[in-house]
Design an enzyme around this catalytic site. Structure first.
Site, PDB file in Angstrom:
ATOM      1  CB  SER A  30      -2.043   0.591  -5.846  1.00  0.00           C
ATOM      2  OG  SER A  30      -1.056   0.690  -4.877  1.00  0.00           O
ATOM      3  CG  HIS A  61      -2.599   3.194  -0.992  1.00  0.00           C
ATOM      4  ND1 HIS A  61      -3.104   1.999  -0.546  1.00  0.00           N
ATOM      5  CD2 HIS A  61      -1.844   2.898  -2.077  1.00  0.00           C
ATOM      6  CE1 HIS A  61      -2.682   1.015  -1.316  1.00  0.00           C
ATOM      7  NE2 HIS A  61      -1.904   1.535  -2.257  1.00  0.00           N
ATOM      8  CG  HIS A  86       2.212  -1.031   1.064  1.00  0.00           C
ATOM      9  ND1 HIS A  86       1.561   0.177   0.980  1.00  0.00           N
ATOM     10  CD2 HIS A  86       1.617  -1.845   0.161  1.00  0.00           C
ATOM     11  CE1 HIS A  86       0.601   0.092   0.061  1.00  0.00           C
ATOM     12  NE2 HIS A  86       0.618  -1.123  -0.451  1.00  0.00           N
ATOM     13  CE1 TYR A  88       5.722   1.281  -0.584  1.00  0.00           C
ATOM     14  CE2 TYR A  88       4.971  -0.964  -0.928  1.00  0.00           C
ATOM     15  CZ  TYR A  88       4.796   0.397  -1.089  1.00  0.00           C
ATOM     16  OH  TYR A  88       3.699   0.872  -1.753  1.00  0.00           O
ATOM     17  CD  GLU A  89       3.057   2.942   3.085  1.00  0.00           C
ATOM     18  OE1 GLU A  89       2.672   4.087   3.339  1.00  0.00           O
ATOM     19  OE2 GLU A  89       2.294   1.940   3.080  1.00  0.00           O
ATOM     20  CB  ALA A 116      -2.233  -2.704  -8.101  1.00  0.00           C
ATOM     21  CG  MET A 220       5.436  -4.461  -3.720  1.00  0.00           C
ATOM     22  SD  MET A 220       6.107  -2.816  -3.993  1.00  0.00           S
ATOM     23  CE  MET A 220       6.625  -2.934  -5.713  1.00  0.00           C
ATOM     24  CB  SER A 221      -0.057  -5.057  -0.223  1.00  0.00           C
ATOM     25  OG  SER A 221      -0.901  -5.472  -1.280  1.00  0.00           O
ATOM     26  CG  ASN A 244       2.951  -4.231 -13.697  1.00  0.00           C
ATOM     27  OD1 ASN A 244       2.191  -3.989 -12.747  1.00  0.00           O
ATOM     28  ND2 ASN A 244       4.081  -4.880 -13.554  1.00  0.00           N
ATOM     29  CG  HIS A 278       2.807   3.819  -7.782  1.00  0.00           C
ATOM     30  ND1 HIS A 278       2.230   2.623  -7.382  1.00  0.00           N
ATOM     31  CD2 HIS A 278       2.134   4.790  -7.089  1.00  0.00           C
ATOM     32  CE1 HIS A 278       1.267   2.866  -6.495  1.00  0.00           C
ATOM     33  NE2 HIS A 278       1.195   4.159  -6.304  1.00  0.00           N
TER      34      HIS A 278
HETATM   35  O1  LIG Z   1      -1.324  -1.737  -2.201  1.00  0.00           O
HETATM   36  P1  LIG Z   1      -1.159  -2.515  -3.451  1.00  0.00           P
HETATM   37  O2  LIG Z   1      -0.589  -3.872  -3.215  1.00  0.00           O
HETATM   38  O3  LIG Z   1      -2.426  -2.566  -4.272  1.00  0.00           O
HETATM   39  O4  LIG Z   1      -0.115  -1.693  -4.336  1.00  0.00           O
HETATM   40  C1  LIG Z   1       0.786  -2.230  -5.269  1.00  0.00           C
HETATM   41  C2  LIG Z   1       2.062  -2.666  -4.587  1.00  0.00           C
HETATM   42  C3  LIG Z   1       2.759  -1.334  -4.366  1.00  0.00           C
HETATM   43  O5  LIG Z   1       2.259  -0.735  -3.200  1.00  0.00           O
HETATM   44  C4  LIG Z   1       2.380  -0.528  -5.545  1.00  0.00           C
HETATM   45  C5  LIG Z   1       3.401  -0.598  -6.623  1.00  0.00           C
HETATM   46  O6  LIG Z   1       2.996   0.109  -7.759  1.00  0.00           O
HETATM   47  O7  LIG Z   1       1.173  -1.148  -6.078  1.00  0.00           O
HETATM   48  N1  LIG Z   2       6.082  -6.475  -6.713  1.00  0.00           N
HETATM   49  C1  LIG Z   2       5.259  -5.917  -7.599  1.00  0.00           C
HETATM   50  N2  LIG Z   2       4.185  -5.251  -7.178  1.00  0.00           N
HETATM   51  C2  LIG Z   2       3.379  -4.700  -8.106  1.00  0.00           C
HETATM   52  N3  LIG Z   2       2.262  -3.995  -7.955  1.00  0.00           N
HETATM   53  C3  LIG Z   2       1.819  -3.676  -9.183  1.00  0.00           C
HETATM   54  N4  LIG Z   2       2.636  -4.144 -10.118  1.00  0.00           N
HETATM   55  C4  LIG Z   2       3.632  -4.794  -9.461  1.00  0.00           C
HETATM   56  C5  LIG Z   2       4.780  -5.516  -9.894  1.00  0.00           C
HETATM   57  O1  LIG Z   2       5.076  -5.637 -11.079  1.00  0.00           O
HETATM   58  N5  LIG Z   2       5.560  -6.054  -8.923  1.00  0.00           N
END
Ligand SMILES: O=P(O)(O)O[C@@H]1C[C@H](O)[C@@H](CO)O1
Ligand SMILES: Nc1nc2[nH]cnc2c(=O)[nH]1
Length: 307
Positions: A30, A61, A86, A88-89, A116, A220-221, A244, A278
């Site tokens: 991200s 993305h 992902h 979740y999509e 991220a 989440m990835s 964060n 986000h």
């Molecule tokens: O694709 P990534 O893992 O870099 O993105 C993170 C996880 C979620 O897709 C999104 C949440 O803000 O950022």
């Molecule tokens: N699950 C999760 N994914 C993230 N991607 C970027 N920040 C976060 C977070 O705080 N939690």
């Protein structure tokens, strides 16, 4: 879905032959789609042109594969996913990892996966790049594993060991690259990534739970891609950008204490519930994108061609 030949034939028609055997694959997290901005001879192929590819629906993305030469000198041939998928999509796990399997068929030996992530370890400040050395994947342990299912390719292992998932050599090269680039020591850390399905961010208690389990960052990835890459025999490097804080060092502030301090006239520091967004994640990606890019470019210079 698993008709790789249709995808590979399409790529052959769109990408010049000299770029079609990339040595390194890159997945941009991200806000990090700018990573391969300085590719030489770059050719972009949009996912909607590629059989088997789905679309990335997440802001930050893009939905393209980039082929080209990255880094100084002649450059290293790479293929980069500008945008990932992902679960979740709504994408199936097999779709999430499909591009990794295509990379393997193109001959990719080393894969650099970025993401991220939120910090669970209170010592990790926002902006730190974490070199991932291990993971905890609750979804994998509870039945959401991308390698579940009949074995369609008998040349791949049925029971994949994960004790050596994150290449020691590639991890060390990151620190060598940072040293060469005079990047300050605190800009990098090592840690364990927890994979959760999302799309919700963690409650404070979930954050403490994952921290207590030994994770340093959460996202989440990445883990599905890592598993497919390992199954395909690739060397894996994962870099997480801390965008964060999830576990706040000051901890939980009691509202009863706050109320009682208020009526006693002694309240100095009312609690606030921090929320992540986000947009915040993306803006950190923009802020640290150049650092991540120079690090990845330098690592590419160091990866031995026969690794
Ligand atoms: O694709 P990534 O893992 O870099 O993105 C993170 C996880 C979620 O897709 C999104 C949440 O803000 O950022
Ligand atoms: N699950 C999760 N994914 C993230 N991607 C970027 N920040 C976060 C977070 O705080 N939690």
């Amino acid at each position: 879905m698993s008709d790789y030949s249709a995808t590979l034939d399409t790529l052959k028609g769109l990408v010049p032959e000299e770029l079609l055997n990339p040595r390194v694959g890159i997945i941009c997290g991200s806000g990090l789609s700018g990573l391969p901005a300085s590719l030489k001879q770059s050719v972009l192929v949009s996912y909607d042109q590629l059989p088997g590819f789905v679309q990335s629906t997440v802001p930050g993305h893009k939905s393209s594969l980039a082929f080209g030469l990255m880094g100084s000198g002649a450059g290293v041939p790479v293929v980069a996913m500008l945008g990932r998928f992902h679960p979740y999509e709504g994408h199936k796990l097999s779709s999430v990892v499909y591009p990794v399997r295509v990379m393997a068929k193109l001959g990719v030996k080393d894969i650099i996966i970025t993401n991220a992530a939120g910090a669970l370890n209170p010592e990790l400040v926002v902006g730190t790049i974490v070199v991932v050395h291990d993971h905890i994947a609750l979804p994998n342990l509870t039945g959401m594993n991308p390698l579940l299912g009949p074995q369609t390719d008998l040349s791949l292992p049925r029971f994949l060991p994960l004790s050596n998932t994150y290449s020691r050599l590639l991890r060390k090269l990151v620190f060598q690259a940072a040293h060469d680039l005079s990047i300050e020591r605190d800009a990098l850390a090592e840690g364990t990534y927890a994979w959760v399905s999302g799309p919700t961010y963690e409650t404070p208690a979930e954050g403490r739970f994952l921290r207590a389990a030994g994770a340093d960052v959460v996202g989440m990835s990445t883990v599905p891609e890592v598993l497919a890459a390992r199954e395909e025999g690739m060397n894996v490097l994962v870099l997480s950008l801390v965008t964060n804080a999830v576990v706040i060092p000051s901890g939980y502030k009691s509202v009863r204490d706050e109320f009682e301090a208020e009526i006693a006239g002694t309240l100095t520091n009312p609690g606030v519930d921090d929320v992540v967004s986000h947009e915040e994640v993306l803006s950190l990606g923009r802020l640290k994108g150049d650092l991540m890019k120079s690090l990845v470019e330098k690592v590419l210079e160091f990866i031995p061609s026969d690794a």
